[in-house]
Each structure stands twice: as structure tokens, then as C-alpha cells.
Motif scaffolding. Sequence first.
Motif, PDB file in Angstrom:
ATOM      1  N   LEU A 189       0.854  -1.181   0.000  1.00  0.00           N
ATOM      2  CA  LEU A 189       0.000   0.000   0.000  1.00  0.00           C
ATOM      3  C   LEU A 189       0.889   1.229   0.000  1.00  0.00           C
ATOM      4  N   ASP A 190       0.668   2.128  -0.964  1.00  0.00           N
ATOM      5  CA  ASP A 190       1.337   3.429  -1.032  1.00  0.00           C
ATOM      6  C   ASP A 190       0.309   4.523  -0.797  1.00  0.00           C
ATOM      7  N   ALA A 191       0.659   5.523  -0.001  1.00  0.00           N
ATOM      8  CA  ALA A 191      -0.215   6.675   0.246  1.00  0.00           C
ATOM      9  C   ALA A 191       0.563   7.957   0.024  1.00  0.00           C
ATOM     10  N   ASP A 192      -0.086   8.926  -0.612  1.00  0.00           N
ATOM     11  CA  ASP A 192       0.533  10.223  -0.896  1.00  0.00           C
ATOM     12  C   ASP A 192      -0.549  11.296  -0.753  1.00  0.00           C
ATOM     13  N   TYR A 193      -0.430  12.144   0.255  1.00  0.00           N
ATOM     14  CA  TYR A 193      -1.474  13.110   0.610  1.00  0.00           C
ATOM     15  C   TYR A 193      -0.852  14.497   0.703  1.00  0.00           C
ATOM     16  N   VAL A 194      -1.412  15.451  -0.051  1.00  0.00           N
ATOM     17  CA  VAL A 194      -0.911  16.823  -0.076  1.00  0.00           C
ATOM     18  C   VAL A 194      -2.067  17.779   0.189  1.00  0.00           C
ATOM     19  N   ARG A 195      -1.839  18.766   1.048  1.00  0.00           N
ATOM     20  CA  ARG A 195      -2.835  19.822   1.278  1.00  0.00           C
ATOM     21  C   ARG A 195      -2.122  21.136   1.564  1.00  0.00           C
ATOM     22  N   ASN A 196      -2.876  22.217   1.476  1.00  0.00           N
ATOM     23  CA  ASN A 196      -2.335  23.517   1.838  1.00  0.00           C
ATOM     24  C   ASN A 196      -2.205  23.638   3.352  1.00  0.00           C
ATOM     25  N   ILE A 197      -1.285  24.482   3.794  1.00  0.00           N
ATOM     26  CA  ILE A 197      -1.183  24.791   5.214  1.00  0.00           C
ATOM     27  C   ILE A 197      -2.463  25.494   5.660  1.00  0.00           C
TER      28      ILE A 197
END
Length: 453
Positions: A189-197
Motif C-alpha cells: 500500500l502506497d499513500a501520498d497526501y498533499v494539502r495547503n497549510i
Amino acid sequence: MTRIAPSTRSPRTQLRSLPAALLGLLACSLAQAGGFQLLEQNASGIGNAYAGSAAVADNASTIFFNPAGMTELRDREISLGGSLVDLSAEFTDRGSLTGPSSTLRGNGGDAGSTALVPNAYLSWRLSPQLWAGIGISAPFGLKTEYDDQWVGAAQALSFEVKTININPSLAFKVNDTLSVGAGVSYQKLDADYVRNISALGRPAAPLPLSTSTVRFKADDWSWGWNVGVLFKPSPDTRLGVSYRSAIKHSVAGNLRTSAPAPFGPAVEGIGDSDAYARIKLPETLILSAVQRVNPQWEVLGDVSWTRWNSIQDVLIMRTTSVATPRPGRSEDLAGGTAQTLEARFRNSWRVAVGANYNLNSAWTLKGGLAFDRTPVRGPETTLVSLPDANRTWLAVGAQWRPSADGRVDFGLTRILIKDADINNNQVAAGRGRVTGTYDSKLWVFGVQYSHAF
């Protein structure tokens, strides 16, 4: 949620020898199905909306849906296929809250994507009663990606989950009526999560800070298992039952911020650190039936249940402290919670019916209809990374037999997705409230080649 130490497991040496190109291809399985489960584990089932999935057993992909079905196959069979999944997910804002100093604006464009879901299977008859097989597939996947600085960017800019599942299996033919099968799964399982500060409530800040991001990137390998039974009360009737276990993952990786100095790594109390999250991918139970009515017609049915309530609050945990701990801020210490993703999933179920019509010795026509209930409870627990809703499958397909040993399956499905309302309030965490509606569309097209030796 119980806190655990990050996994230190690595892939076994023999798995590292798999061709890099194959692993890269399998990692492309990003399109979401009900929740983020991918039903597209073969292309031959698409034309029937996967009705009868645990009882059909007409090619080696039965290894995934019911390993006992290998006893219906010839001495050696391979099956290679792929499904092209085209998802569109467009958000309409209806009063989201981002804060007076926020630069977040807009609906984010089309958050969906087009992805390939490939699979490969091999079965081998070892004796008159024993079969072995192996399948490589991608049972879970998800990708949503928004335009920069959209109104919900503090909750997610992009979210990606990828799986690779390696599934060796055995099947035993007890007698002409009953067969049993079992397998193990070694799954990445690979997870990659990006969000703004977070922007809500923050004083007006220089543009570099207001456009900075936080990224969590992690992976894990873990084990699961599956079993199945195939019952044939008559030559024209097949009944299948299969169970696929839950798989517990502890994805380990890191948190990184792009905030510039002097704000640096202490922004939001997250900072740059090692991190992990624990997730339990759900177990699934399938009951299937296939009935031949006459030489031309065959009907299929399917009921499946998935225990999605294994996913509630997913905690992203730090395993090292931020670079510059702040006085009195315990969340800066090692082991603190960096973020909580409140999924609050419920268990779901799916029903499907289908039919096959033998046009002639070379062609069989297929059709199917299915209803798939979403695990998302409602607007308050809808995540911008998973704007899911109930869906209805309308499927058509065909099988072409160019020779006595080869079969080519085609399938096309239009999946009607109910508009998904969202009212996700993360004001207290500084990530605003996203309120609106998602309009989603989904097409699936698949091709599969199977050959017996």
C-alpha cells in the motif's frame, strides 16, 4: 484509534526480482470504485457488472474472486487484462468557509482522473484433484487531484492510494460437486497526501506561506488471506462463496512542509518529521450463483458485503519531533498526532444481476445491472479526497472465441453516481468548512485475453 509503532517490514527478496515495468504498471490503479475498492480485477466480468463473480470460473482470474473455481479450468491457463477507468468529479461551492485572510478560491476543476487497472493470473493443474495459481492485481486504489488554491485546498490538494496484491492460491476438487480453495495475499500500500497549510484564523501572511503545503508520503507491505467454495448441484448450476480477509497496514514515511523561512518546519506544529498511519483495509464476503437456462441463455447473480467500518478515524502520527519545538506545545513532541482524517465509514453491500446469450460457437453477448451502496455516511463525513456516493452499474460486453484455446472478453460499463453533498467542517483544526455538491461520472472499459494450454 490505537497508536502503534511504524512498520519496518520490507518486500521479500524474491519480490524485488519482479520486473520493474510490471510493478510500475500495477501501481497505476488509481481510480475509485465503491469507497476506494476496485472491482476491476478482471475485464471478463465487466460486461455482467460482476454478477456471478465467485461462481463463473471460466478463466484464471477466478483466483481473485474464488480460488476454488480453478478446478473448472484446464491443465494450464493464463489470463491477462486491463480496465480503463475514466472518472470525472466536479465540485460546486455552496457557501464554504476559508477565512477572511485566505487566498483559497474556486471549485478546484475536475478532481477525477483516467487510469489503467491491470491484472495477470496463471493457474496450473498439479494432479487430477489439485490446482495451483497466482494472481497479481490491485484491489484498492484512489486518486483525486484539484487545482492549486481551490476553496478546499487546506483539506486536500491531492490524495492518492495505490495497491499491489500478489495472491498465490491452491484449489482442491473434493468430488464432482464440491471444490474448495484458499490463498494468501502479500500486499503493498502506497499513500501520498498533499494539502495547503491551514489558513482559517491565521493572520494575513506573506504569499509564500499562504501557498505552502504539507505532504504525507508513506508505504507498507502486509499479509492477508482468502478462501472459497464452489458447489455444483447439477451441470447447469454453480454456487460460489468467497471471503477475502481484512489487511492491516501501518504505512511509514514522512511529513514535509514547503513553508519558507522564517516560518520553517514549525508551521502548524507539523514540521518535517518521520510519520506513520494505521489503516485496516476491509474484508469482503461474496455469494454468487450461475444458472444455465438452456443452451443459449445463462443468468448470473451476486450479493457482496464489505466491512468498511474498519476505517473510522485515521491518525497521521509523528515518530520524531519537529525541528523547533515550541514551549508548552505537546504536539511538537515525538509521537504526537499531526492530523486526523475522520472517515467514519459504514459497512456497505452490493447486488448484481446479469445474463449471457450464446450467439454462436464464436460469440457470447453479455449484460448486467448492479447497485453499489457507498460506505460514506453523509455530507458531514464526506471527504474532499473521497467524494463518494451510491452508484448504479449499466453494463454490456461480449466474449469472442477465436480458437478452441483462446478467449477475448470485452466489457463497457456506465456507472451512474448520485450527486454527493459535502459539509465537512474542519474549522476547529484551521482547515475551514467545505460545503457544496459533487457531480461525478464514471466509465469503465476493459479487455482481457485468456488462453488454455
